[in-house]
Design a protein around this motif. Structure first.
Motif, mmCIF file in Angstrom:
data_model
loop_
_atom_site.group_PDB
_atom_site.id
_atom_site.type_symbol
_atom_site.label_atom_id
_atom_site.label_comp_id
_atom_site.label_asym_id
_atom_site.label_seq_id
_atom_site.Cartn_x
_atom_site.Cartn_y
_atom_site.Cartn_z
ATOM 1 N N ALA A 86 0.650 -1.191 0.244
ATOM 2 C CA ALA A 86 -0.196 0.033 -0.069
ATOM 3 C C ALA A 86 0.741 1.255 0.017
ATOM 4 N N LEU A 87 1.953 1.118 0.809
ATOM 5 C CA LEU A 87 2.943 2.335 0.798
ATOM 6 C C LEU A 87 3.515 2.608 -0.670
ATOM 7 N N VAL A 88 4.024 1.679 -1.390
ATOM 8 C CA VAL A 88 4.506 1.678 -2.637
ATOM 9 C C VAL A 88 3.226 2.302 -3.422
ATOM 10 N N VAL A 89 2.151 1.826 -3.450
ATOM 11 C CA VAL A 89 1.053 2.605 -4.082
ATOM 12 C C VAL A 89 0.820 3.929 -3.804
ATOM 13 N N ALA A 90 0.726 4.445 -2.604
ATOM 14 C CA ALA A 90 0.716 5.505 -2.183
ATOM 15 C C ALA A 90 1.829 6.499 -2.815
ATOM 16 N N ARG A 91 3.033 5.995 -2.929
ATOM 17 C CA ARG A 91 4.238 6.981 -3.476
ATOM 18 C C ARG A 91 3.933 7.091 -5.041
ATOM 19 N N GLU A 92 3.524 6.152 -5.621
ATOM 20 C CA GLU A 92 3.151 6.158 -6.990
ATOM 21 C C GLU A 92 2.006 7.148 -7.255
ATOM 22 N N LEU A 93 1.027 7.191 -6.536
ATOM 23 C CA LEU A 93 -0.143 7.929 -6.517
ATOM 24 C C LEU A 93 0.488 9.557 -6.518
ATOM 25 N N TYR A 94 1.288 9.546 -5.256
ATOM 26 C CA TYR A 94 1.686 10.859 -4.874
ATOM 27 C C TYR A 94 2.493 11.463 -6.278
ATOM 28 N N PHE A 95 3.472 10.764 -6.729
ATOM 29 C CA PHE A 95 4.004 11.089 -7.677
ATOM 30 C C PHE A 95 3.268 11.527 -9.052
ATOM 31 N N ARG A 96 2.156 10.907 -9.073
ATOM 32 C CA ARG A 96 1.158 11.219 -10.295
ATOM 33 C C ARG A 96 0.443 12.421 -10.162
ATOM 34 N N GLY A 97 0.720 12.997 -8.858
ATOM 35 C CA GLY A 97 -0.021 14.269 -8.740
ATOM 36 C C GLY A 97 -1.316 14.224 -7.819
ATOM 37 N N ASP A 98 -1.525 13.201 -7.101
ATOM 38 C CA ASP A 98 -2.677 13.093 -6.125
ATOM 39 C C ASP A 98 -2.468 13.565 -4.998
ATOM 40 N N LEU A 109 5.952 -2.837 13.162
ATOM 41 C CA LEU A 109 5.919 -3.063 11.563
ATOM 42 C C LEU A 109 7.220 -3.654 11.206
ATOM 43 N N LYS A 110 6.929 -4.360 10.130
ATOM 44 C CA LYS A 110 8.075 -5.357 9.315
ATOM 45 C C LYS A 110 9.052 -4.246 8.833
ATOM 46 N N GLU A 111 10.553 -4.643 8.554
ATOM 47 C CA GLU A 111 11.482 -3.691 8.394
ATOM 48 C C GLU A 111 11.085 -3.247 6.738
ATOM 49 N N LEU A 112 10.671 -3.864 5.911
ATOM 50 C CA LEU A 112 10.663 -3.427 4.606
ATOM 51 C C LEU A 112 9.211 -2.263 4.586
ATOM 52 N N THR A 113 8.313 -2.580 5.527
ATOM 53 C CA THR A 113 7.280 -1.746 5.603
ATOM 54 C C THR A 113 7.964 -0.375 6.244
ATOM 55 N N SER A 114 8.670 -0.423 7.339
ATOM 56 C CA SER A 114 9.134 0.539 7.967
ATOM 57 C C SER A 114 10.095 1.530 7.049
ATOM 58 N N GLN A 115 10.669 0.902 6.087
ATOM 59 C CA GLN A 115 11.521 1.632 4.959
ATOM 60 C C GLN A 115 10.662 2.288 4.242
ATOM 61 N N HIS A 116 9.503 1.605 3.612
ATOM 62 C CA HIS A 116 8.736 2.516 2.654
ATOM 63 C C HIS A 116 7.868 3.590 3.576
ATOM 64 N N LEU A 117 7.564 3.497 4.867
ATOM 65 C CA LEU A 117 6.973 4.473 5.448
ATOM 66 C C LEU A 117 7.739 5.614 5.825
ATOM 67 N N GLN A 118 9.055 5.462 5.984
ATOM 68 C CA GLN A 118 10.167 6.307 6.383
ATOM 69 C C GLN A 118 10.326 7.387 4.986
ATOM 70 N N TYR A 119 10.362 6.773 3.857
ATOM 71 C CA TYR A 119 10.345 7.360 2.571
ATOM 72 C C TYR A 119 9.208 8.274 2.291
ATOM 73 N N ALA A 120 7.831 7.676 2.669
ATOM 74 C CA ALA A 120 6.810 8.463 2.317
ATOM 75 C C ALA A 120 6.676 9.555 3.204
ATOM 76 N N GLN A 121 7.329 9.487 4.607
ATOM 77 C CA GLN A 121 7.436 10.637 5.254
ATOM 78 C C GLN A 121 8.517 11.763 4.792
ATOM 79 N N SER A 122 9.512 11.350 4.220
ATOM 80 C CA SER A 122 10.411 12.081 3.574
ATOM 81 C C SER A 122 9.913 12.947 2.406
ATOM 82 N N LEU A 123 8.930 12.396 1.845
ATOM 83 C CA LEU A 123 8.259 13.185 0.630
ATOM 84 C C LEU A 123 7.220 14.072 1.199
ATOM 85 N N GLY A 124 6.860 14.097 2.467
ATOM 86 C CA GLY A 124 5.837 14.935 2.832
ATOM 87 C C GLY A 124 4.609 14.642 3.029
#
Length: 527
Positions: A86-98, A109-124
């Motif tokens: 879901a976080l990867v989907v969030a990132r892709e939709l964010y880059f689309r302009g949503d 949370l699992k490590e991979l999930t944590s990494q994606h969440l951290q990146y989502a935070q970095s994107l604002g």
């Protein structure tokens, strides 16, 4: 030879089988993160293509235009890899302009999930932990829990799901609506009511359990190229559960016919049905058989119904039989030089009443392929279904609805709670091919194989619909009795054909406009 896509579309797996298949993929060297990126990318593209479905008068009505860029999309994120998807989907939709926001109410949370969440935070991308904080949205993406969930959901997540379900917002679930058991479709405390579900890789068993349907919405398979070799390696020793596809069903039909043939080479079916009280059952069963294209059709009815049946089915041989005072068939009185062995198949039951018990007992003793429905099943239940069927030398097909099933097999699994397990047990114990009617009709053979009709329509919830299916199935069974086609395959084809006719009729006439007689006319439109 079937292509890969067709084979994949037929496969149905349990949670355990899916875990084993994924383990093989990762053991072969596929990085988890790479597969996650691929899957989430496919989902993100589909979300952009599917018209959203706003709530309207208690239901969701599809729009005609895809989701617009700049839409407000809420992403519901769980602690596991479903949440990472879901976080990867969030990132892709964010880059689309949503306008994307994330709901993440968990502390671990699992490590991979944590990494994606951290990146989502970095994107604002905004992240919220309580329902009360959530902004308005045009669409919610459910990535809270994937397949394999077995424990009941508890507060606070259970309460959050209930509140989200109350919103007039479409919800798209990733793999399975959060809160559903992968195999049984059981609601584990509570569950997301999705308007659309993206099933990942292979169809999960829950998608074909009646009790899960109100939570799944419109379901579609996201094929991320699982190697067939891995699927076969895991499923090779297990009874197969197959989703009936159009290609599978149409390939089973006895077509094309040879250029030189005659009516008796194209099957001779005997229908035994009807009573003075239920004359319509005989007519509808006969019309279903007519639609099958069977070469020769004989219909045994009480003598008082003979002229009525002739008027509706002039091409059939109508056999008038002696009747009881109540108007049921007292005993079979077939034409001279004819006995039950003269027929390629027999279908018995619709409209008979239980006063026709001696007739049912007689056909059960025959050596012909036999379909039992309606009062044929009720009489069989009185005789003791399992013990009686084990004595038969020919194949038997049973077509019960849930109530009839419980009378026939009171000691097997609860058919309301796990239809697939129940029908497997019933077939194994009785030696019959068992078709359990429902929103997702399931068919099992004695070896444990299962065939599931993947779609249907509530329009078929009408009196007489089952009679039509019995006739159609009987006609097909008679035609393939001398051919190299498995009985369970032809039963699956009949069930699929019947449901497709109902779907087409409902689209043209609405769900309220498909009576059983009308259904027989739409059978002609399928093949």
């Amino acid at each position: 030879m079937q292509n890969r896509q067709e084979k994949i579309s037929q496969v149905v797996v349990t949670a355990g089988q899916m875990h084993d298949i994924e383990d093989r993929i990762f053991a072969a060297g596929m990085p988890v993160v790479a597969l996650m990126e691929k899957v989430a990318g496919l989902i993100a593209r589909r979300i952009q293509e599917i018209p959203p479905s706003p709530l309207f008068k208690g239901g969701y009505v599809p729009l005609n235009t895809p989701l617009k860029k700049g839409s407000r999309i809420g992403i519901l994120v769980g602690p596991g890899h479903n949440g990472a998807d879901a976080l990867v989907v969030a990132r892709e939709l964010y880059f689309r302009g949503d306008e994307v926001w994330i709901y993440f109410p968990f502390s671990k949370l699992k490590e991979l999930t944590s990494q994606h969440l951290q990146y989502a935070q970095s994107l604002g991308i905004p992240i919220y932990q309580t329902i009360e904080q959530l902004p308005d949205s045009d669409l919610l993406i459910d990535g809270l829990f994937g397949f394999g969930l077995e424990k009941n959901l508890t507060d606070p997540i259970a309460s959050a799901i209930n509140q989200l379900n109350e919103l007039s917002v479409p919800i798209y679930s990733i793999d399975l609506p959060s809160g559903l058991h992968t195999n049984t479709g059981e609601v584990l405390g509570t569950a997301v009511r999705a308007t659309h579900t993206f099933c990942l890789g292979l169809w999960k068993l829950a998608f074909f359990q009646d009790r899960a349907l109100e939570y799944l919405g419109k379901a579609e398979l996201i094929d991320f190229d699982i190697p067939l070799a891995d699927v076969e390696a895991v499923l090779k020793d297990a009874p197969r559960i197959k989703r009936i596809t159009p290609a599978m069903a149409l390939a089973t039909l006895p077509l094309p016919r040879p250029p030189v043939t005659h009516k008796y080479q194209e099957g001779h079916l005997l229908l035994i049905c009807g009573s003075r009280r239920y004359a319509g059952g005989a007519i509808l069963t006969g019309l279903g058989a007519r639609a099958s294209g069977v070469g020769m059709l004989s219909i045994a009815v009480p003598e008082s119904l003979k002229s009525l049946l002739v008027s509706h089915l002039p091409e059939a041989l109508i056999v008038g039989c002696p009747e009881t005072e109540s108007g049921a068939i007292a005993h079979l009185q077939l034409p001279e030089n004819t006995d039950l062995s003269s027929f390629n198949a027999i279908a018995c039951g619709p409209g008979l009443t239980r006063d026709a018990t001696p007739v049912v007992q007689e056909v059960i003793k025959s050596d012909r392929p036999l379909i039992l429905d309606a009062d044929g099943l009720n009489i069989l239940a009185q005789m003791g279904a399992i013990a009686t069927l084990k004595k038969r030398l020919a194949v038997t097909v049973l077509t019960p609805h849930t109530g009839e099933f419980q009378r026939l097999f009171p000691d097997v699994a609860d058919a309301k709670n796990d239809r697939v397990k129940a029908v497997q047990q019933a077939a194994a114990q009785s030696g019959a091919v068992v078709l359990l009617k429902g929103a997702r009709t399931a068919i099992a053979n004695p070896q444990g194989g299962v065939w599931i009709v993947p779609e249907s329509t509530p329009a078929l919830a009408r009196g007489g619909s089952g009679d039509v299916l019995t006739g159609l199935m009987g006609g097909l069974l008679a035609q393939v009795a001398t051919k190299q086609i498995l009985v369970e395959d032809i039963v699956a084809t009949a069930a699929w054909w019947h449901s497709q006719a109902g779907i087409i009729a409902a689209k043209e006439r609405t769900e309220l406009g498909v009576d059983a007689f009308t259904l027989t006319q739409y059978l002609m439109k399928i093949h």
